[in-house]
Motif scaffolding. Structure first.
Motif, mmCIF file in Angstrom:
data_model
loop_
_atom_site.group_PDB
_atom_site.id
_atom_site.type_symbol
_atom_site.label_atom_id
_atom_site.label_comp_id
_atom_site.label_asym_id
_atom_site.label_seq_id
_atom_site.Cartn_x
_atom_site.Cartn_y
_atom_site.Cartn_z
ATOM 1 N N PHE A 83 10.731 1.153 4.098
ATOM 2 C CA PHE A 83 10.142 0.687 5.355
ATOM 3 C C PHE A 83 10.243 -0.831 5.408
ATOM 4 N N TYR A 84 10.939 -1.357 6.403
ATOM 5 C CA TYR A 84 11.066 -2.799 6.597
ATOM 6 C C TYR A 84 10.050 -3.235 7.637
ATOM 7 N N SER A 92 15.111 -6.448 7.616
ATOM 8 C CA SER A 92 14.829 -7.465 6.610
ATOM 9 C C SER A 92 13.320 -7.715 6.599
ATOM 10 N N GLY A 93 12.902 -8.615 5.728
ATOM 11 C CA GLY A 93 11.483 -8.919 5.603
ATOM 12 C C GLY A 93 10.842 -8.147 4.465
ATOM 13 N N LEU A 94 9.540 -7.969 4.542
ATOM 14 C CA LEU A 94 8.795 -7.229 3.534
ATOM 15 C C LEU A 94 9.258 -5.768 3.544
ATOM 16 N N TYR A 129 10.967 -8.193 -0.924
ATOM 17 C CA TYR A 129 11.324 -8.943 0.271
ATOM 18 C C TYR A 129 12.848 -9.006 0.324
ATOM 19 N N LYS A 130 13.404 -8.790 1.505
ATOM 20 C CA LYS A 130 14.853 -8.810 1.645
ATOM 21 C C LYS A 130 15.255 -9.745 2.776
ATOM 22 N N THR A 138 22.777 -9.281 1.836
ATOM 23 C CA THR A 138 21.332 -9.231 1.651
ATOM 24 C C THR A 138 20.988 -9.651 0.223
ATOM 25 N N PHE A 139 19.786 -10.164 0.051
ATOM 26 C CA PHE A 139 19.310 -10.496 -1.278
ATOM 27 C C PHE A 139 17.796 -10.605 -1.254
ATOM 28 N N GLY A 140 17.176 -10.391 -2.421
ATOM 29 C CA GLY A 140 15.732 -10.534 -2.501
ATOM 30 C C GLY A 140 15.128 -9.899 -3.735
ATOM 31 N N PRO A 141 13.911 -10.335 -4.094
ATOM 32 C CA PRO A 141 13.197 -9.801 -5.251
ATOM 33 C C PRO A 141 12.412 -8.537 -4.894
ATOM 34 N N TYR A 142 12.149 -7.729 -5.898
ATOM 35 C CA TYR A 142 11.310 -6.546 -5.699
ATOM 36 C C TYR A 142 10.685 -6.122 -7.020
ATOM 37 N N GLY A 143 9.649 -5.313 -6.921
ATOM 38 C CA GLY A 143 8.992 -4.740 -8.080
ATOM 39 C C GLY A 143 8.552 -3.323 -7.758
#
Length: 173
Positions: A83-84, A92-94, A129-130, A138-143
């Motif tokens: 879910f963006y 994109s986004g959270l 976050y993307k 696209t790029f971004g961190p996640y856990g």
């Protein structure tokens, strides 16, 4: 004149409707730090949600905290529903991601220790976050945090909870 304007509007609408619906991605962080290869594919259902599948090669329990990654002979497949929550319409986004993961393989701390069957089912949730650049990259961190339902794995590692972090890069087409 009305027909020309209608045709132009229809073409613009078709072009907008044919935005990128596929993304291939790679977790760069875990490849560098843990020698684990995580590659995935996402299919976009609309501008704010997608389904995905990831293949995790050399997947270790909890990023092999206090363990050697080489002792794990495990792989996983992970299914996700993403879910963006960003305000733009470019997915994109959270990102909030429920996951289901299936791990298979073995773990053996030393040559003389007992081999542990790592086959397990994990349910969890992720967040990240993307950023979307030019609707292509696209790029971004996640856990992620998940619950492991294998009794043997829980007993071996004294913990039913698993963590995973990463930094993903992707390409949309």
């Amino acid at each position: 004149m009305k027909k020309t304007i209608f045709v132009l509007l229809a073409c613009c609408g078709m072009l907008h409707a044919q935005t990128n619906k596929h993304e291939i991605k790679w977790n760069v962080l875990n490849t560098i730090t843990l020698a684990s290869v995580e590659v995935g594919y996402e299919y976009f259902l609309d501008k704010s949600q997608s389904v995905g599948v990831e293949l995790l090669l050399n997947d270790s329990f909890n990023m092999s905290w206090n363990r050697q990654a080489k002792d794990f002979k495990t792989n996983s497949i992970q299914l996700s529903y993403n879910f963006y929550t960003g305000k733009s319409d470019d997915a994109s986004g959270l990102v909030i991601t429920p996951i289901a993961k299936f791990r298979f393989g073995t773990y053996q701390e030393t040559d003389s220790s007992v081999e542990v069957d790592m086959d397990s089912f994990i349910l969890g949730i992720g967040m990240g976050y993307k950023w979307n650049m030019s609707d292509k990259f696209t790029f971004g961190p996640y856990g992620m945090i998940g619950r492991n339902f294998s009794e043997e794995v829980r007993e071996t590692f004294d913990n039913p909870v698993e963590f995973n972090v990463g930094f993903g890069v992707g390409y949309r087409f």
